[in-house]
Design an enzyme around this catalytic site. Structure first.
Site, short mmCIF file in Angstrom:
data_model
loop_
_atom_site.label_atom_id
_atom_site.label_comp_id
_atom_site.label_asym_id
_atom_site.label_seq_id
_atom_site.Cartn_x
_atom_site.Cartn_y
_atom_site.Cartn_z
CD GLU A 65 -3.02 0.68 2.34
OE1 GLU A 65 -3.50 -0.46 2.51
OE2 GLU A 65 -3.28 1.64 3.08
CG ASP A 66 1.36 3.14 3.07
OD1 ASP A 66 0.50 3.61 2.30
OD2 ASP A 66 1.15 2.92 4.27
#
Ligand code: ZN
Length: 188
Positions: A65-66
């Site tokens: 996700e990051d």
């Protein structure tokens, strides 16, 4: 897997995750990001979750996700079981933030047991951070809304790990008390 193999896998995962998050900080602006997945894994162990695939996924839970991490990388390094747990707790970044938040509420009850435990530990850490050392630019209202939203997600995760659920309840009510106190101080 022998204990030694399990420990080596976890250290390998930790090394991988630390590399991926090396340029990131938590929302407070100064805590190295990797401290967050370490805390999530720590909470799981402290509350009776000792499955290596789950702990690996906890350490990796924000990489797709990051960071620039791909699904293939995780599959190649750590296998399908770890990848599928990470994917269960990964938001679809193509959706706008409001919809992602709604998706989390909707999907929580349908997650696997281990993904639910991971989400619980993640929410505990986030609620604690938002209450105690919040991002500098978040208003009290925004922090309140975050706590309310977390409560809705966690409603769909219950029946998974009683100790984690009680811990979440504790930090949620402590967080609300802290925000109420701040509101009173601000209004004086
Ligand atoms: Zn997280």
């Amino acid at each position: 897997m022998t204990i030694q193999k399990e420990l080596l896998q976890l250290l390998d995962v930790l090394n991988f995750a630390a590399e991926k998050h090396r340029n990131q900080f938590r929302k407070d602006g100064f805590t190295p990001y990797i401290n967050h997945p370490i805390q999530v894994a720590n909470l799981l162990v402290q509350n009776g979750e000792d499955d290596v695939a789950l702990l690996s996924a906890a350490l990796l839970h924000d990489t797709i996700e990051d960071t620039e991490t791909s699904e293939e990388e995780i599959r190649n390094h750590f296998g399908d079981e770890v990848l599928s747990l990470v994917l269960e707790v990964t938001d679809n970044k193509n959706l706008p933030s409001d919809m992602r938040k709604q998706q989390q509420i909707k999907c929580a009850p349908h997650a696997s047991r281990r993904a639910k435990a991971l989400k619980l530990a993640d929410k505990i850490c986030n609620v604690r951070d938002i209450a105690i050392c919040p991002p500098a630019n978040w208003s009290l209202d925004r922090r309140h809304q975050y706590l309310n939203w977390s409560e809705k997600v966690v409603a769909g995760l219950r029946g998974t790990n009683t100790a984690l659920e009680l811990l979440f309840d504790h930090y949620l009510s402590h967080g609300r008390d802290l925000l109420d106190e701040e509101r009173i101080i601000n209004s004086q």
